[in-house]
Design an enzyme around this catalytic site. Structure first.
Site, PDB file in Angstrom:
ATOM      1  N   THR A 167      11.525  15.633  49.473  1.00  0.00           N
ATOM      2  CA  THR A 167      12.945  15.706  49.135  1.00  0.00           C
ATOM      3  C   THR A 167      13.536  17.074  49.404  1.00  0.00           C
ATOM      4  OG1 THR A 167      12.288  16.156  46.861  1.00  0.00           O
ATOM      5  CG2 THR A 167      12.841  13.889  47.414  1.00  0.00           C
ATOM      6  N   CYS A 168      12.728  18.127  49.388  1.00  0.00           N
ATOM      7  CA  CYS A 168      13.293  19.451  49.624  1.00  0.00           C
ATOM      8  C   CYS A 168      13.745  19.604  51.069  1.00  0.00           C
ATOM      9  CB  CYS A 168      12.290  20.541  49.294  1.00  0.00           C
ATOM     10  SG  CYS A 168      10.842  20.545  50.355  1.00  0.00           S
TER      11      CYS A 168
END
Length: 1518
Positions: free
Chosen positions: A1484-1485
Site C-alpha cells: 500500500t505504501c
C-alpha cells in the site's frame, strides 16, 4: 530470453488475502538489474522519470553512512523525526577518519600487490584451468578494489592481457571472464578505457556481438561496451559499436536491451557528420524499437533518434533518408494521449522537436506529416495539456524545453512563409499546399479553434505570440470559403480586439498584421464585424495613444543555460520575434519590430479600409449596441421610481429585463464589445443592489433599511433567469466572462532574474538575508518643512518587511522634535527606541530566511483587506509587536503611520510589503506579464508627514444586525459581506461592475433553493399561489464550472508557479482581493494551491503528501514529497481507534509534522497504514452510540438506519441537537473537538477521509449562516413541511396586515385540509421529544397564532441554538492545527472533495492512462485485460473495497487516479508453481498490486474478491 529483469525478490511466502506493507527487504532491487538500470539511466540525461518505484518505498531514513544500532531503532519506532536521522558531522579532525584513511590505504596496497601478481600470472600462464582460476580471482579483486589500487602502467599491461584473453576462441569461459574483467576495470579505473581502446578491445567486443556463439558472452560484451562508450564514444562509433549492439537486440532480455540502447545514446553524443553511415544504418532498427512497450527503452531510442536528426538537420538528403526508414510514422505514433503519459516530459518534447527539424529541412517529411493528419495530434496535445504549465516556475523560459513551445514551433514550421525564388525547399512546400488545399483546410480546422482557446485563456506573451503567428500564417496561406467560416465560428475578431488592448508591442504588431490580411483578403466578410466586435475602436485607441507607448522590454524572454551546464556570466536575451525562427544568431539579438511599427500599421489599416463615414464613432454604432444603450438608460431611469412602489418596479423591471434577454438570445448575436459598451452591466448592478455595491454599510446608514427591498429584486431576477431551467442565466454568465476577459488587465509578476545570494539589509534591523535586497534613496518631499532630509546615502531594505518597519526606522532620523523640557524629550526618545526594537524583533522573525516565511505570506494572503485604501490602515497588524497588552493613549498614537511614502508622486500601499508596493507601482505602466528586473536598480522614494487619521472604518455593521428577521439574510450576507475592494472600482470601473454581477449570479445560483422558496412563500401569502403543492422547487442550479474564469485561473497558475514571488510575498494584490471576494472565478485546482500557500506556506503550494499537481511531478511516480516537514511515527491500536486518534492529536496535532501510523503487532508502516488509520477513524466517528449526528427519520419518526454499527444518513451527517442540560452533552462536545482536529490534521498531511458530511454541515465549517431552507440538505421531508407551514403563516400575516375580511373568508388557513390545532403539535423538536423548544413548555400546543413562533423555534433548534456549541467545538479543534478561515475560498462541494477526495471512484475509460504496468505485464497482457474487465463489472462497494485493499483508503484523492501518488502499479506475481492457488497481494505504501497470471477471468475474480474482502485489517509482509 523472457526474463524482464525483476526488480523485486519474490521469495517470501505469501500470506492469504492480506494487504502487505513495504519493508526494506521487499523493496530492494536485485543487484544485477539495479545496476543495469542505473547504467541506462545515467546515459539518459533528458529523462527524469525512471526512478525505481520500489526504491522509494523504504520507510526508514537512517543514513547509509551511519551504522545502525538497536537503541536508535527503538527510539525511531516510538516517535522519532524521520528527517532527523543524521550521522555526526564529517569533521576533518575526527580521529575515526584518520583510522579509516589508514585502513583504506592499507587495503589499496594489498589490492595492488594482488593485481600485480595476477597480471604476471595471466600474462605467463598457458594452462587453461589456471587461467580460469586467475581470471576468477581477478574479477573478485576488481569488484572490490578502488582507483587507488591502480597505476597507468599496471592498467596498460592488464588491458593488453585481457584483450588477448577475450580473443580466446577455444574457451568460452575464458572469454566471458576476460570481458567481465574488462567491464570491471572500466568501471573502477576510468582512465583504463583509453588503454583498452588502444589495445583493440572494441573490435573484439563488436565481433562477439555480430556473430553470437555464446549468449552469456554477448551479454557481457554489451555491459563492457556500455562502460567504454561513456568515455570513448567516437572510438565506439568508428569501430561499428552501434551496429554491433543493435544487430541481435531482440534476443536479449529487456534489461540488456536497455543497456544496448544506452550504449547508442552515449555514442550519439559525439556524432560526426563526416561519416554518417555508421549511425544512419542503425536508424531502421531504432525506428523498430520505438514500437516496444518498455518505457525506458523507448525513451532512450527517442533520444538517439533526436540526436541523429540534429546531426543531419542541415542535409535535406539525409533527412529524406530518415523519413524513408519510417521515422515520421513511428514518431507520430508516439504523439498520442497514451504516449503523453508514458514518455517523460523532456523526451516527449524532444519527439515534437524531432518532427519540427525533419519538416524544416525535408519536403518529404513536410508532406508526410500533412498526410498523417498531424494537425489532429497537435490539437489533442494542446487540448489535453494544461497551458498554464507553459511557464517555468524556477528558471527563465527555455524555448527548447517546453511542450507547448515545441508544438507552436512545429505548427509554424508546417505553415511556410511566402516562398522566395532562391529557396527551392520553400517553393516545394508552397506548391504542395497549393496542390493539396484539402490538407491545409483540415490542418486549419484542427489547429485554429484550439489556438483561439489558448489565446482566450490568458496565455503568456510567448505563447500568445506563437499562436498569433501561426494563425497569421494560416490566414495568409488559406483561400477557401470554408476557412472564412472557420474564422467566424472561432470569433477571431473578438480575440483580436482583446489582444489590441495589450501593452506588448510584439503581440499587438502581429494582431495588426493579421487584421490587415483579413481586410485585404476577406473585406466583404469581415468589415462589419470589425465594428461590431470593436476591432476598429481598438485600432483608433492605438492611434490616439502615444506613439511607441507599448513596452518593448516585455517582448524579450530571459534564457539561461541548462541546469547541468555551468552558469554563464551574462544571460542570453531573446526577442519574441526571433524565438520561432529556425536558427537564432547569437550575434544579432536586436528586435525586428521598429518602435513606430504599431502606429504605422494602425494608420495604414484605418486609411485603407475605413472611410470617413466610419470615423464618427457615434454613427458607426450598430443597431444592437444602440438598442442595448436605450435599455440600460431605462434601467437607470427606474432607479428614480420610489422604492415603495413594488408593483411598478417589478412590472417595469420585468419588461426591461425581458427585452435584454430577448436581445441576448436573438438571432443577431450580441458581441462582447456591444455588451460591454452598452452599459447594461452597470445599470443591472446598480438597480439590483440599489447602488449599495458601490458604497459601505455603517451604523445608522439609512441605506441599510433598503436591504429587504434589494432581496426582493434579486428574487424577481432569479425567477426570470431560471424560468427556462437556467439556459438564460448560462448565456448571461458567458457574456459576463467574455467581457471580463476583454477588460481585465491584472498583472502577473514573474521574479525570474533574481538569484539567491546573501545580502545585508539596513532596514528593518540590519539583518542578513538569503535573497536580494532593495536599494532605496529616501528623499524629503517638496514643501515638507517638518522633517529632516535623509537623501545623502542609499539604504538597503529587506523586501519582505512592511512599510511600518520603514516608518519606525526613518522616523527617529527625520523627525524634527519640538524644543521642550529635557525630561519630555528623553521620554519621547525612549518611546521611539522601544518601538523600533519591537518592530525589529518582529521583522527579523519574519524575514530571516525566505524559505521560512509562512507567517508573512499567510497573513498577507488572508489578512484583512480594506475595502477602500484611500486612507492608510492602522499599523497594528502583523508587523507590530503585540506582546504589550496595555498601551497608553500616547503609545497608540505613536503606533499610527507617521510618514507617507510615495514613488514617482503616487502613494505606496502600506498594507503590502516593500517589494509588493514598489512592484505594483511599476506594473501599472508595464505589460500584463512582466518580470521584476525593474527593481534591480536604486529606487527613489519620497517621504512626508502622514495626515492624521480621523474616522476609522471599523464601524461597519454586519448585515445580520440589520436584517435578522429576513429569510434572504444568508444570500445578502454572502453578497455584501466580502465585497471586492472599492479600489478596483477606481482602477477599472467596468470590470468592477462585471465582477459584482458575476458574484450576484453565483450567489443566486448558490442560494437558488432559498430564493425561489422564499419568493413562492410570499406569492402564496399574497394569493398568487393557491395550492401548497405549488411551493415545490424543482429548478437545477447552473454547473459551478460555468462561473470559473479560464483566463484568471491561468494567470493565477502562472503566478503560483513563480517560487521566488511566493517566498518573497511578491504577489500582486489583486491575487488576494479576488480570491477573498470572488473565489468562484478560479478552478478548484488553483484554489487548492492557494489554500496550501495561505495555510501552510510557500513550500507546500505544489508539494502535497498524498496528491501532487502535474507541475510538480509529471508522471506521479516516486514517494510523495512533503516539503521540508519532518515526519513522526505513531503507534495506533485498532481496537481503540478513537482513543489512539485523541492521543495522536494531543501529541502532534498542533505540530508542523507529517504523521505516519503503524499498528501494534503489525510490521506495516508508511502511507498505506496511515491512510487506513484515517479511514478507520472516519468510520468510528459515524458510530450512532456517540450521539454526535442526527438520525435518518422519516416523517419525524422511526429508527435510525444503521449498517454494521455505522450511521447511514442519505443527506449526509449533521450535528444532533442537544440541550445544555443533558448529561451526555459535554462528552459530545469533546468528540467534536477531536473531530475538528482530525479533519484539520488530515488536510495538513494530505490524507483523505471517508466521512460523509452533509452540505449544511460544510456550510457551518465554512462559517456560513444557515436558514430554514438549509434544512432541505439535512432532512428534506422536514423542510418540505416547514415551507408549507411558513406559507400558511405568511398568508395569515398578510391577511391581518391588510385587514381584508373578504379575502380571509376565501382563504383556507388549514394544513392540507386539517386545522393547525387538530395536528396536535407540541413545542418539542420533531424526532427529539426530549428537546423542548424554549420559551414554551413541552405541553404547549401549536395553533395558528403561535405557528410562526413554532417554526422559528424548530429552525433555531435545528440549525442554530441546538448545534451551535457543537460547531464551535469543531472549529476550536480545527484551529488547533491551522486557522479554519483559510477554507473560506471553497464552496461546499469543493470542500467535500478537499476532505474526502473524489466522489466518483474512477472512470474506466481513463484507467489505462493512469495505471502503470511493469515486471512482466503490459497494458495488452491477458491478465491485465481480465482485471480491467472485472473492475468495470464491480459495483460501487466492490470498487471501494478494491481501492482500500490497494491504497489503504476507499476513496481517491482530489483529481482521481491521475493524482494518485505513487501511481497505481500492476505487476506479475511470481509465487508457487501453480499460480491458480495464489492470492493477489499489495504494497500500500507504493500502491503496488501483485497479480498472479490466472488462466481464467472467473478464477481471477474469485481470488480478487476474496482478497479485497478478507484481506482488510492487517499489514504484514508479502
Amino acid at each position: 530470453m523472457e526474463n524482464r529483469g525483476q526488480k523485486r525478490m519474490e521469495d517470501v511466502e505469501e500470506l492469504p488475502a492480506d494487504k502487505r506493507a513495504c519493508n526494506s527487504q521487499d523493496s530492494k532491487s536485485s543487484t544485477s538489474d539495479s545496476s543495469a538500470q542505473s547504467q541506462s539511466q545515467e546515459a539518459n540525461g533528458a529523462s527524469s522519470g525512471h526512478e525505481n518505484t520500489d526504491a522509494d518505498m523504504d520507510t526508514s531514513s537512517s543514513d547509509s553512512k551511519s551504522p545502525p544500532s538497536h537503541s536508535e531503532g527503538e527510539q525511531d519506532k516510538e516517535d522519532t523525526d524521520y528527517g532527523s536521522c543524521d550521522s555526526d558531522d564529517d569533521d576533518g579532525e575526527d580521529p575515526r577518519h584518520r583510522v579509516l584513511q589508514d585502513v583504506q590505504w592499507g587495503r589499496s596496497s594489498e589490492d595492488k600487490e594482488k593485481l600485480s601478481s595476477l597480471v604476471t600470472r595471466l600474462s605467463e600462464e598457458i594452462d587453461l584451468c589456471l587461467q580460469l582460476t586467475g581470471l576468477t580471482e581477478l574479477c573478485e579483486v576488481l569488484s572490490f578494489c578502488t582507483e587507488d589500487s591502480f597505476s597507468t602502467v599496471m592498467a596498460d599491461t592488464l588491458s593488453r592481457v585481457l584483450v588477448n584473453l577475450a580473443n580466446h576462441e577455444s574457451n568460452a569461459d575464458i572469454m566471458l571472464l576476460a570481458i567481465r574483467a574488462i567491464t570491471y576495470l572500466s568501471d573502477v579505473y576510468p582512465r583504463s578505457v583509453a588503454l583498452l581502446v588502444k589495445h583493440e578491445t572494441l573490435p573484439a567486443l563488436c565481433q562477439r556481438l555480430q556473430t553470437i556463439e555464446y549468449l552469456d558472452v554477448a551479454e557481457q560484451c554489451l555491459q563492457a561496451l556500455e562502460k567504454i562508450s561513456k568515455d570513448e564514444p567516437v572510438a565506439c562509433l568508428n569501430a561499428g559499436a552501434i551496429k554491433a549492439v543493435l544487430s541481435y537486440i531482440d534476443f536479449f532480455s529487456t534489461s540488456l536491451q536497455r543497456v544496448a540502447v544506452s550504449t547508442v545514446v552515449n555514442i550519439c553524443r559525439k556524432l560526426s557528420s563526416e561519416s554518417p553511415s555508421p549511425f544512419m544504418d542503425a536508424v531502421p532498427i531504432l525506428c523498430n524499437l520505438l514500437q516496444y512497450e518498455d518505457r525506458q527503452l523507448v525513451e532512450n531510442v527517442a533520444i538517439c533518434l533526436t540526436k541523429i536528426t540534429d546531426q543531419v538537420s542541415q542535409s535535406p538528403e539525409m533527412l529524406d533518408q530518415l523519413c524513408s526508414y519510417g521515422l515520421i510514422n513511428q514518431s507520430v505514433h508516439l504523439l498520442n494521449l497514451n504516449g503523453h503519459t508514458t514518455l517523460s516530459q523532456p523526451v516527449y518534447n524532444g519527439v515534437i522537436g524531432l518532427l519540427r527539424k525533419l519538416s524544416s529541412g525535408s519536403t518529404l517529411a513536410f508532406r508526410t506529416l500533412y498526410e498523417l493528419n498531424i494537425g489532429y495530434r497537435l490539437k489533442e496535445i494542446l487540448s489535453t495539456y494544461d497551458i498554464s504549465h507553459s511557464v517555468s516556475s524556477t528558471h527563465p523560459i527555455n524555448a527548447g524545453s517546453n511542450q507547448v513551445h515545441e508544438v507552436l514551433k512545429l505548427v509554424i514550421e508546417l505553415l511556410p512563409s511566402s516562398p522566395v525564388e532562391d529557396n527551392q525547399l520553400a517553393l516545394e512546400k508552397g506548391s504542395f499546399l497549393v496542390s493539396q488545399p484539402d490538407l491545409l483546410q483540415q490542418f486549419g480546422a484542427d489547429i485554429l479553434p484550439v489556438m483561439i482557446q489558448v489565446l482566450k485563456s490568458g496565455a503568456n506573451a510567448y505563447v500568445s505570440y506563437g499562436c498569433l503567428s501561426a494563425i497569421h500564417k494560416l490566414t495568409c496561406l488559406s483561400h477557401s470559403a470554408d476557412f472564412v467560416d472557420l474564422l467566424k465560428n472561432a470569433n477571431i475578431l473578438s480575440v483580436l480586439a482583446g489582444i489590441l488592448s495589450r501593452k506588448d508591442h510584439h503581440v499587438v504588431a502581429v494582431a495588426l498584421q493579421m487584421a490587415e490580411v483579413l481586410l485585404g483578403k476577406y473585406k466583404d466578410a469581415f468589415l462589419n464585424s470589425f465594428i461590431k466586435e470593436g476591432v476598429f475602436f481598438a485600432i483608433e485607441a492605438l492611434l490616439n495613444s502615444d506613439r511607441g507607448q507599448q513596452n518593448p522590454v516585455s517582448g524579450f524572454i530571459q534564457g539561461s543555460a541548462d541546469d547541468s551546464q555551468k552558469q554563464v556570466p551574462k544571460e542570453v536575451v531573446k526577442c519574441l520575434c526571433q524565438c520561432f525562427e529556425r536558427s537564432i544568431s547569437t550575434s544579432s539579438q536586436t528586435c525586428k519590430i521598429e518602435k513606430d511599427s504599431v502606429y504605422i500599421l494602425a494608420t495604414r489599416i484605418k486609411g485603407c479600409f475605413f472611410g470617413p463615414e466610419v470615423f464618427d464613432s457615434q454613427k458607426s454604432l450598430t443597431d444592437v449596441l444602440q438598442n442595448l444603450k436605450h435599455l440600460s438608460a431605462a434601467l437607470d431611469d427606474l432607479m428614480t421610481v420610489p422604492i415603495d412602489a413594488h408593483a411598478l418596479h417589478d412590472e417595469k423591471f420585468f419588461s426591461i429585463l425581458n427585452q435584454i434577454i430577448e436581445r441576448l438570445n436573438g438571432k443577431e448575436s450580441v458581441s462582447t464589445f456591444e455588451f460591454t459598451e452598452s452599459g447594461v452591466v452597470k445599470a443591472l448592478a446598480n438597480y439590483l443592489s440599489n447602488g449599495l455595491h458601490q458604497r459601505k454599510f455603517s451604523k445608522g446608514d439609512p441605506e441599510g433599511d433598503n436591504l429587504p427591498f434589494v432581496g426582493n429584486k434579486f428574487e424577481a431576477f432569479t425567477r426570470l433567469l431560471w424560468s427556462d431551467g437556467g439556459a438564460t442565466s448560462s448565456v448571461l454568465i458567458k457574456k459576463l466572462h467574455n467581457s471580463l476577459s476583454s477588460l481585465e488587465n491584472y498583472p502577473i509578476v514573474l521574479s525570474q532574474f533574481l538569484k539567491q545570494r546573501n545580502s545585508h539589509a539596513t532596514i528593518p534591523n540590519g539583518c542578513s538575508t538569503s535573497y536580494p535586497i532593495l536599494r532605496v534613496r529616501f528623499v524629503k518631499a517638496e514643501g515638507e518643512t517638518c522633517l529632516r532630509d535623509y537623501s545623502q546615502d542609499l539604504v538597503t531594505v529587506d523586501p519582505l518587511c512592511y512599510w511600518d518597519a520603514v516608518d519606525q526606522y526613518m522616523w527617529p532620523k527625520v523627525h524634527l522634535k519640538p524644543v521642550e523640557s529635557v525630561e519630555a524629550k528623553d521620554q519621547a526618545m525612549e518611546c521611539h527606541s522601544s518601538q523600533l526594537r519591537s518592530t525589529s524583533i518582529s521583522c527579523q522573525g519574519e524575514s530571516s530566511s525566505h524559505m521560512e516565511i509562512d507567517s508573512p505570506i499567510a497573513s498577507q494572503l488572508q489578512g484583512s483587506q480594506e475595502e477602500d485604501q484611500e486612507q492608510l490602515p492602522d499599523s497594528g497588524g502583523e508587523n507590530t509587536s503585540s506582546s504589550e497588552e496595555d498601551t497608553s493613549p500616547s503609545e497608540e498614537e505613536d503606533a499610527l503611520p507617521r510618514l507617507l511614502f510615495r514613488l514617482e508622486g503616487l502613494e505606496l500601499d502600506r498594507s503590502l510589503t516593500v517589494y509588493q508596493a514598489i512592484l505594483l507601482h511599476k506594473l501599472k505602466s508595464a505589460s500584463e506579464t512582466t518580470n521584476d528586473s525593474k527593481l534591480s536598480g536604486p529606487q527613489t522614494i519620497t517621504y512626508e508627514r502622514a495626515p492624521q487619521l480621523t474616522d476609522s472604518c471599523n464601524d461597519l455593521t454586519p448585515l445580520g444586525s440589520i436584517m435578522d428577521n429576513d429569510e434572504n439574510h444568508p444570500f445578502l450576507s454572502y453578497l455584501f459581506a466580502r465585497r471586492l475592494g472599492l479600489s478596483h472600482k477606481r482602477t477599472n470601473p467596468r470590470a468592477f461592475d462585471i465582477l459584482f454581477l458575476l458574484k450576484s449570479l453565483e450567489g443566486m445560483n448558490r442560494f437558488l433553493f432559498h430564493l425561489i422558496c422564499h419568493e413562492r412563500i410570499n406569492a402564496f401569502g399574497e394569493g398568487r399561489l393557491e395550492n401548497l403543492d405549488d411551493l415545490r422547487v424543482q429548478v437545477r442550479p447552473v454547473p459551478y464550472a460555468e462561473f470559473v474564469s479560464s483566463k484568471l485561473t491561468e494567470k493565477l497558475e502562472q503566478q503560483l508557479r513563480d517560487s521566488f514571488a511566493l517566498s518573497t510575498c511578491g504577489l500582486p494584490p489583486w491575487f488576494n482581493d479576488l480570491m477573498d471576494s470572488c473565489p468562484f472565478l478560479f478552478s478548484f485546482e488553483v484554489k487548492s494551491k492557494y489554500f496550501r500557500l495561505a495555510a501552510f506556506g510557500s513550500q507546500k503550494v505544489h508539494q502535497h503528501p498524498q496528491h501532487l499537481s502535474s507541475s510538480s511531478n509529471v508522471h506521479g511516480e516516486g514517494r510523495p514529497a512533503t516539503g521540508s516537514l519532518p515526519r513522526k511515527k505513531f503507534l495506533a491500536c485498532r481496537e481503540n481507534i478513537l482513543e489512539s486518534a485523541a492521543k495522536m492529536m494531543e501529541l502532534h496535532g498542533n505540530q508542523k509534522v507529517v504523521i505516519e501510523v503503524e499498528y501494534s503487532e503489525e510490521v506495516g508502516t508508511g502511507l498505506g497504514p496511515t491512510l487506513e488509520f484515517y479511514t478507520l477513524v472516519s468510520r468510528a466517528f459515524q458510530n450512532p452510540d456517540l450521539g454526535m449526528w442526527r438520525s435518518d427519520r422519516s416523517s419525524f419518526a422511526g429508527k435510525p438506519k444503521e449498517v454494521s454499527g455505522f450511521l447511514v444518513a442519505p443527506s449526509g451527517l449533521f450535528p444532533r441537537p442537544w440541550s445544555d442540560a443533558s448529561a451526555a452533552f459535554p462528552n459530545v462536545l469533546q468528540k467534536f473537538v477531536l473531530l475538528g482536529t482530525v479533519v484539520a490534521k488530515a488536510l495538513h498531511d494530505g490524507r483523505v477521509l471517508d466521512i460523509p458530511f452533509s452540505k449544511a454541515f460544510y456550510k457551518l465549517i465554512l462559517g456560513q449562516e444557515l436558514s430554514s431552507f438549509d434544512i432541505h440538505f439535512i432532512d428534506p421531508e422536514l423542510c418540505k413541511t416547514l415551507v408549507e407551514l411558513q406559507a400558511l403563516a405568511r398568508q395569515r400575516k398578510v391577511i391581518s396586515e391588510t385587514q381584508s375580511d373578504a379575502r380571509a373568508a376565501k382563504c383556507d388557513l388549514s394544513f392540507r385540509g386539517t386545522n393547525i390545532e387538530d395536528l396536535c403539535l407540541e413545542f418539542t423538536l420533531p424526532g427529539y421529544t426530549d428537546y423542548v423548544l424554549a420559551p414554551h413548555s413541552a405541553n404547549d400546543m401549536v395553533n395558528l397564532d403561535n405557528l410562526e413562533e413554532y417554526i422559528k423555534a424548530i429552525v433555531h433548534a435545528t440549525v442554530c441554538n441546538g448545534i451551535q456549541k457543537q460547531v464551535e467545538a469543531f472549529r476550536s479543534g480545527f484551529n488547533q492545527v491551522f486557522p479554519i478561515k483559510h477554507l473560506g475560498i471553497f464552496n461546499e462541494e469543493e470542500l467535500e472533495t478537499l476532505l474526502c477526495g473524489e466522489r466518483d471512484l474512477f472512470n474506466m475509460n481513463e484507467v489505462l492512462d493512469h495505471i502503470k504496468f511493469d515486471h512482466g505485464y503490459t497494458s495488452s497482457s491477458p491478465p491485465v485485460e481480465k482485471l480491467l474487465e472485472i473492475l468495470n463489472e464491480f459495483d460501487k462497494e466492490q470498487r471501494r473495497a478494491f481501492l482500500q485493499f490497494v491504497t489503504g483508503c476507499p476513496r481517491l484523492p482530489p483529481g482521481g487516479l491521475a493524482s494518485l501518488n505513487p501511481k497505481l502499479t500492476i505487476v506479475r506475481k511470481h509465487g508457487s508453481d501453480s499460480s491458480e492457488t495464489d492470492l493477489p497481494s499489495v504494497m500500500t505504501c507504493a500502491n503496488y498490486l501483485k497479480l498472479p497470471p490466472y488462466t481464467s477471468k472467473e478464477k481471477m475474480k474469485e481470488k480478487l474478491i476474496y482478497a479485497i474482502t478478507e484481506g482488510q485489517g492487517s499489514f504484514h509482509l508479502s
